[in-house]
Design a protein around this motif. Sequence first.
Motif, PDB file in Angstrom:
ATOM      1  N   GLN A 184       1.600   8.688   2.454  1.00  0.00           N
ATOM      2  CA  GLN A 184       0.457   7.766   2.160  1.00  0.00           C
ATOM      3  C   GLN A 184       0.618   7.603   0.399  1.00  0.00           C
ATOM      4  O   GLN A 184       0.503   6.465   0.063  1.00  0.00           O
ATOM      5  CB  GLN A 184      -0.910   8.469   2.587  1.00  0.00           C
ATOM      6  N   ASN A 231       1.186   4.019  -1.388  1.00  0.00           N
ATOM      7  CA  ASN A 231       0.539   3.781  -2.549  1.00  0.00           C
ATOM      8  C   ASN A 231       0.790   3.612  -3.849  1.00  0.00           C
ATOM      9  O   ASN A 231       0.661   2.564  -4.561  1.00  0.00           O
ATOM     10  CB  ASN A 231      -0.794   4.876  -2.872  1.00  0.00           C
ATOM     11  N   GLY A 286       1.386  -0.001  -1.876  1.00  0.00           N
ATOM     12  CA  GLY A 286       0.669  -0.417  -0.886  1.00  0.00           C
ATOM     13  C   GLY A 286       1.120  -1.233   0.387  1.00  0.00           C
ATOM     14  O   GLY A 286       0.592  -1.346   1.229  1.00  0.00           O
TER      15      GLY A 286
END
Length: 598
Positions: free
Chosen positions: A356, A360, A365
Amino acid sequence: MTRISNLKQFTGSWFHRFLTVMLVGVMAIALTACDLAHFRTEAAQVPQLLISLLSEPKTFNYLISTESPSVFGFIYEGLITENGLTGEIEPALAESWEVSEDAQRIVFTLREGLQWSDGAPLTADDVVFTYNELYFNEDIPTSIRDVLRIGQAGVLPTVQKLDQRRVEVTSPEPFAPLLRSMSLYILPAHSLRELVTTKNSEGEPLFISALGTDTELAELVGSGPYQIASYITSQRIIFRRNPNYWRRDSQSNPQPYIERIVWQIVESTDNSLVQFRSGGLDLLGLQPDYFSLLKREERRGDFTIYEGGPAPGTSFFAFNLNQGKRNGVPLVDPIKSRWFNTVEFRQAIAYAIDRQKMINNTFQGLGQLQDSPISVQSPYFISSEEGLPVYDYNLDKSRELLLNAGFQYNAEGQLLDAEGNRVRFTMITNSGNKVREAMGAQIKQDLSRIGIQVDFAPLAFNTLLNKLNSDLNWECYLLGLTGGVEPNGGANVWLTEGRSHRFNQAAQSGQLPIEGRVVADWEKQIEQLYIRGAQTVDEAERRAIYAESQIITQQYLPFIYLVNPLTLTAVRDRIQNVKFSALGGALWNIHELEIAEN
């Protein structure tokens, strides 16, 4: 078949995804102002596209090539093709086909008057030659053959000529991907047969070493929308419209409309933004850190950013599980091989990578977590809600798995194995790709948190391919594979003797033998599931089979899957008729694209 992608984050093309990442490379800033002025001047005279490529081609031999992107989607066609928006099968060299009730026999009818780029007629003889003398020829090493093998015995379909325009393809048993596999490119018998029948001093067909990048371009006879007009090593490939291409529009005008494509070769993505913003490129596959800036410039820059959803391929981190030797020398240090072949070790690595954070930071994203070898666009993909194991970031779980597997920590927090050896290994990837290099840097940092030292070593793409395909003496690598809707397209990865079974590669034809290679039971399970999946016609049963294969893959982690990026490409507004998707990208309908007059 599945092939290595040297810039995995931007996918799109027809069946083979050979043009997947051609949009992502950059035009070198080292191009002189004179060069750019020359191309712009010619662009005013003839419709042309300026695109780019990260690394230059390794070969012009379709059967030998394992890289993506490549030139082949421009210069060849198959009997059928895939619609880049829907994935549906559409006519190409064959104008029609008839499938028997048991789906084991297909009769294709070629278009009338087909010609090769050199003007020779393209007939059923070329189709039979391509399959029987090239794809099915065991003397020619090619991963293409893996996706055509049928059943436990791995037999190949029968291809025979009925007349000059009709070809019959039969399978000895049900083979669900039979029709879709007929999108493999057809090659010219009249220019290649002698290379197949003539052998070198070692008894190998000359074809194996033919069609290298030093080939006389007149020898590259094709049936696709373009032909190669020139190739300057380390600089560019120029394609010109094939005057004998079969497509016509509804007003009988010849296609493609764009007369020339200039494919610039560079070895870094650093200059892509500069070149696109200055007008030196017509298309740019977006690096995530370019998106925000370019989005603000869309209107005044006269371009549009297309977003096609998650890319259909995979990005992953993989260990070399091969326990074999060559000439008595282990391919992998036996100490490290024991680590790599411990399932808990691979699972611990998966838990330790903060994917993740990768989305990001590295991808801004613009992506999602990836947990399956099967593309999200495929009807056979399953999610975690359907039982797919996932490895969300969890350092405590990672350390627990390592300790339970016999690893230990010293006073400095360094990870040691049961014999006291420091856990340290080298990770390779392709150089020049900022996104992949950033992913590697994060993996190095993440694994340091569980006491592992990773030596990160990006390599030139062709050097990397040689190490993965021939030398086999690597420890782990970070890369990507192309994808699509049909899982059997990845058979060359999952068959234990497949030419892309790189995490435990068997010796291929012409290579030194491997002594003591061990194939794990779970590898054999996955192989059997892929064989059964291809044999099964019922769609519900097929989905259950491929679901099981995905679950086993995630349990044993031959590949540690990372991030599925969004497919983003900026295209000049003067390029018309763009029908963008993750499956097809911006160029899948190259024959329909037009360049508006300024």
